[in-house]
Enzyme design. Structure first.
Site, PDB file in Angstrom:
ATOM      1  N   PHE A   1       2.725   0.931  -1.031  1.00  0.00           N
ATOM      2  CA  PHE A   1       4.039   0.809  -1.275  1.00  0.00           C
ATOM      3  C   PHE A   1       4.780  -1.584  -1.281  1.00  0.00           C
ATOM      4  CE2 PHE A   1       8.572  -0.686  -1.384  1.00  0.00           C
ATOM      5  CZ  PHE A   1       9.535   0.104  -2.586  1.00  0.00           C
TER       6      PHE A   1
ATOM      7  N   ASP B   1       0.370  -7.867   1.833  1.00  0.00           N
ATOM      8  CA  ASP B   1       1.215  -7.630   1.622  1.00  0.00           C
ATOM      9  C   ASP B   1       2.380  -7.842   3.174  1.00  0.00           C
ATOM     10  OD1 ASP B   1       4.255  -7.077   1.841  1.00  0.00           O
ATOM     11  OD2 ASP B   1       3.796  -5.623  -0.336  1.00  0.00           O
TER      12      ASP B   1
ATOM     13  N   LYS C   1      11.774 -10.694   1.986  1.00  0.00           N
ATOM     14  CA  LYS C   1      13.007 -10.721   3.130  1.00  0.00           C
ATOM     15  C   LYS C   1      12.652 -11.329   4.672  1.00  0.00           C
ATOM     16  CE  LYS C   1      11.762  -5.302   2.579  1.00  0.00           C
ATOM     17  NZ  LYS C   1      12.577  -5.006   1.455  1.00  0.00           N
TER      18      LYS C   1
END
Length: 436
Positions: free
Chosen positions: A173, A258, A287
């Site tokens: 994801f 990531d 984030k």
């Protein structure tokens, strides 16, 4: 003598301001009078239905706790998918934002601003790299990393134009943009959104041999999550990431990590890659980099890779804006002390010990690192969604994924007592389901 035109304009402005104030007051009063059901109804009627949130309407937050519009408090065990690593309303981050709000918030990259330089310098130092490409969202960081890898492949490695490929892992994801879903194997992310972008090869996560077998002369990068978040906090075998690093180096292929969810303290280290002593060519960050206040993301790497970008080839109106840079700099300074990483490590041990004790009592397996846990619920007991709804009723916010897994990722400022209480609530919920 009074300038009548100017006086009329002033009076009109004052009237307009008064009307605006009255309208704002009326709106505020109306909004304040709404209950949770009314807020949810408004959202359901006018917001696109691309999420299925739990039925709670959050109005404020402080530290690891949030309060809904009815005044009920909840322990936030999701932290906005790790975007709120440092807690809601963190005073250091709020002060950084307030100070910058009063100065300037946006210039675009057409001009320099006095916040971007210090931010990218500090982030590069924290990451042990030379350069930073600032963007806004995590998906933008991934898209940017893909572009950089392809440009590096054509301009440095010598791949023929249009032939570059990137290797990714199954169950990944990385976001929801069209390019990213093109290499997702989640049908809910792909159905009805094709045609898809070519140039990606998928191999099983955790299988270094399969990864190496997929590399050819046109492979420019391997893009991986060091720990797969959406898949259920899946931690690879201990030797996997070191093997990926060795393989990519030997084949002259970039390793892109990531770390948008796993990075910046969540796992008990600055980066999840640090847990196994691996340094990728590019970090993708997001984030928590914005402190839960503004969206901030970045691609971080050395000049021999990020330096392939030329002026005008990539950009963002808001990327690197002064407000984001000011908050991002405050985040980096907090991480530079090591305090938050250590806190996540110590409290994470407590969390995982508590959760592991529930195996066989409604829990099948527990995975994760630091203050990040994936908990597989026994399918004969309840679904992940049902458990999260029951936890909500007990004052704990959590998120399900893939049917029977729930994720816990409380802010790093959470207390020992909060962690113990959250585990107690989960134990009680599972006992209730088992009894039923």
């Amino acid at each position: 003598m009074i300038d009548q035109t100017a006086a009329d304009q002033t009076a009109a402005a004052q009237t307009a301001a008064a009307q605006t104030t009255t309208a704002q007051t009326t709106t505020a009063q109306t909004t304040a009078a709404l209950d949770q059901a009314s807020y949810i109804a408004l959202e359901n009627e006018h917001a696109a239905h691309n999420y299925h949130p739990l039925p709670v309407v959050v109005a404020s937050g402080d530290g690891a706790w949030v309060t809904d519009v009815d005044g009920r408090r909840y322990l936030d065990c999701l932290a906005a998918y790790s975007a709120v690593n440092f807690g809601h309303s963190n005073p250091v981050l709020l002060e950084a934002a307030r100070a910058q709000l009063g100065r300037i918030t946006l210039t675009s990259r057409a001009f320099h601003n006095d916040q971007l330089g210090p931010f990218v310098t500090a982030l590069a130092e924290l990451s042990g790299k030379d350069m930073v490409l600032p963007m806004n969202t995590g998906a933008e960081a991934v898209e940017s990393g893909i572009k950089v890898a392809r440009a590096w492949g054509y301009r440095v490695k010598g791949v023929a134009d249009g032939l570059a490929n990137i290797i990714v892992a199954g169950e990944n994801f990385h976001g929801r943009t069209t390019t990213i879903i093109s290499f997702s194997d989640d049908e809910s992310a792909r159905k009805d959104f094709g045609p898809f972008t070519p140039g990606f090869r998928t191999v099983p996560y955790g299988d270094a041999a399969a990864l190496e077998a997929a590399i050819d002369q046109n492979t420019v990068a391997v893009l991986l999550e060091p720990i797969q978040g959406e898949a259920g906090i899946v931690v690879p075998p201990a030797g996997y990431l070191p093997a990926v690093r060795e393989i990519t180096t030997r084949h002259n292929v970039l390793f892109i990590a990531d770390e948008i969810q796993s990075g910046l303290g969540r796992t008990g280290a600055t980066f999840a890659c640090d847990l196994v002593g691996v340094v990728p060519d590019l970090y993708l960050l997001g984030k928590a980099l914005g402190g839960g206040i503004v969206p901030v993301s970045a691609v971080v790497g050395n000049a021999d890779v990020l330096g392939v970008l030329r002026p005008g080839e990539h950009g963002s109106t808001f990327g690197g804006n002064p407000l984001a840079a000011a908050v991002g700099l405050a985040v980096v300074k907090m991480l530079a002390t090591g305090e938050y990483q250590e806190r996540a490590r110590v409290l994470g041990t407590r969390l995982h010990d508590g959760l592991s004790a529930l195996i066989g009592r409604g829990v099948v397996a527990v995975r994760g690192a630091g203050l990040w846990a994936g908990i597989d619920i026994d399918p004969t007991v309840a679904s992940g969604r049902a458990v999260c709804e029951a936890l909500l009723a007990r004052g704990v916010l959590a998120k399900d994924t893939h049917g029977f897994t729930i994720r816990l990722a409380p802010p790093i400022v959470v207390s020992e007592a909060d962690i113990d209480w959250a585990v107690e609530q989960l134990a009680a919920v599972l006992a209730e389901f088992a009894a039923a």
